[in-house]
Design an enzyme around this catalytic site. Structure first.
Site, mmCIF file in Angstrom:
data_model
loop_
_atom_site.group_PDB
_atom_site.id
_atom_site.type_symbol
_atom_site.label_atom_id
_atom_site.label_comp_id
_atom_site.label_asym_id
_atom_site.label_seq_id
_atom_site.Cartn_x
_atom_site.Cartn_y
_atom_site.Cartn_z
ATOM 1 N N ARG A 132 -0.705 1.774 0.536
ATOM 2 C CA ARG A 132 -1.357 0.090 0.501
ATOM 3 C C ARG A 132 -2.478 0.239 -0.406
ATOM 4 O O ARG A 132 -3.744 -0.432 -0.259
ATOM 5 C CB ARG A 132 -2.053 -0.284 2.014
ATOM 6 C CG ARG A 132 -0.807 -0.497 2.877
ATOM 7 C CD ARG A 132 -0.066 -1.521 2.781
ATOM 8 N NE ARG A 132 0.758 -1.706 3.782
ATOM 9 C CZ ARG A 132 1.977 -1.315 4.192
ATOM 10 N NH1 ARG A 132 2.532 -0.278 3.629
ATOM 11 N NH2 ARG A 132 2.374 -1.654 5.269
ATOM 12 N N SER B 118 -0.579 -6.801 9.067
ATOM 13 C CA SER B 118 -1.506 -6.161 9.483
ATOM 14 C C SER B 118 -2.996 -5.941 9.269
ATOM 15 O O SER B 118 -3.156 -6.154 7.990
ATOM 16 C CB SER B 118 -0.962 -4.410 9.062
ATOM 17 O OG SER B 118 0.059 -4.086 9.757
ATOM 18 N N GLU C 67 -7.108 -4.067 5.895
ATOM 19 C CA GLU C 67 -6.307 -4.113 4.869
ATOM 20 C C GLU C 67 -6.417 -5.361 4.138
ATOM 21 O O GLU C 67 -6.319 -5.280 2.770
ATOM 22 C CB GLU C 67 -4.848 -4.154 5.434
ATOM 23 C CG GLU C 67 -3.661 -3.889 4.677
ATOM 24 C CD GLU C 67 -2.170 -3.821 5.003
ATOM 25 O OE1 GLU C 67 -1.705 -4.819 5.008
ATOM 26 O OE2 GLU C 67 -1.894 -2.961 5.540
#
Ligand code: EPU
Length: 342
Positions: free
Chosen positions: A168, A242, A338
């Protein structure tokens, strides 16, 4: 003013962030052509304004009005541009919807993106956080991208090494990526496609469907069904997927945690570290389904924070901080967020 630069002042962003948070942009420009970026650079007023690049708005939390010129990436186009050894090379404009692009590649008979079906957002945003799901990451199917450098006015072609992909993560989240606008992305899709069923839950769902040799379209359909079952549809309940990354800890740290919490969900990484399931940690702290103001934790997946209606960015941030504090106190593990806070 340049005809391509149709700037809208005081533009409401609620429809342009999947959390559905109400906030205003000082100025807004829909970006449909790379020539607009050159015109923007040449404009003495606009080039001095702070910029915020917006894709599908599916990975941001707006914590207030945006005192910037919002550049809304809408560059379109999908083409098969050629082949290299064993791959079809497919190029897509940064403003195309990711899931629409995945389905288009499948309709061309090309597999490779199916495990990442239904991820919200645009194609141009996909490399920024190296999107991934069900055992495939963008970097696994990436060939190169074109970025416009706002500092120099040049178009740059960047390969995977230049993008510095991580979990990520990429250069576009770091200082080195400042001022780079992703204009298009080229993917290398295998001509001899094989399903990637390494993710246990996906392999099980394929078996449950009675498919011994699934097609890429069938795998995509199954991924879509799993996601619809587990994750909230942003069109119905505001969310940004998420909210936390799965934390990566050392093998020794994981062993320490396992001694105290034998049910800990963990996945060994090639370098000996261990990736923990943030959803499990949050769930164990009792957060699933809880609310703070109008923000809440999705009842079916503790990793997803939701807007139950009219939540402010501050409420979402307060909830995230409370969860981080609980997980930190109980497990000694820091949960990194995130989405990007703006
Ligand atoms: N779990 C719980 N309780 C929960 C949620 C999860 O106990 O409320 C446990 C599950 O039982 C499972 C483990 O945690 O054992 C992992 O859960 P899951 O397979 O649902 O995946 P995840 O780690 O929560 C990651 C990605 C998702 C991606 C899925 C599938 C991250 C931060 N998230 O979620 O990506 O779709 O795997 O590959 O890496 C996103 O990045 O926005 C995203 C949705």
């Amino acid at each position: 003013m340049h005809p391509d630069l149709a700037i809208v002042p005081d533009f409401p962003l609620q429809r342009f962030n999947t959390f559905g948070i109400a906030a205003c942009a000082r100025a807004y420009l829909r970006l449909t052509d790379v020539a607009q970026l050159a015109a923007l650079r040449a404009d003495p007023v606009l080039s001095s304004m702070p910029l915020l690049l917006l894709g599908g708005g599916s990975n941001i939390v707006l914590t207030g009005d945006v005192e910037a010129l919002v550049l809304h990436m809408a560059i379109a186009g999908r083409t098969i541009v050629g082949r290299d050894s064993g791959h079809a090379l497919v190029r897509c404009g940064g403003g195309e919807n990711w899931h629409g692009f995945v389905q288009w590649t499948l309709a061309q008979g090309l597999g490779g993106l199916e495990n990442m079906a239904l991820i919200p957002g645009t194609v141009g945003a996909a490399p920024i956080q190296n999107i991934g799901a069900y055992g495939t990451e963008l970097k696994d199917v990436f060939h190169s991208l074109t970025a416009y450098d706002l500092a120099s006015g040049e178009l740059r072609t960047m390969d995977a090494a230049a993008c510095r992909f991580g979990y990520r993560d990429s250069i576009f989240k770091q200082a080195g990526g400042a001022g780079l606008v992703i204009v298009d992305v080229t993917f290398a899709l295998p001509l001899a496609w094989q399903p990637n069923l390494r993710y246990a839950e996906l392999a099980q769902a394929v078996r449950d469907a009675g498919l011994d040799a699934p097609t890429a379209q069938q795998v995509s359909d199954i991924v879509v069904a799993i996601r619809r079952r587990k994750l909230p549809d942003p069109a119905v309940v505001g969310n940004a997927g998420s909210f936390f990354k799965n934390p990566v800890v050392s093998g020794a740290e994981c062993a320490r945690l396992l001694a105290a919490f034998p049910a800990l969900v963990h996945h060994a990484q090639p370098d000996g570290s261990e990736k923990l399931a943030a959803g499990w940690l949050i769930d164990q702290c009792g957060w699933k389904g809880r609310t703070m103001g109008a923000a809440g934790v999705y009842p079916k997946q503790a990793l997803v924070l939701v807007n139950n209606g009219g939540a402010s960015g501050a409420e979402v941030v307060a909830l995230a901080r409370a969860i981080q504090a609980d997980v930190g106190a109980r497990y000694g593990v820091h949960l990194e967020t995130e989405p990007v806070f703006i």
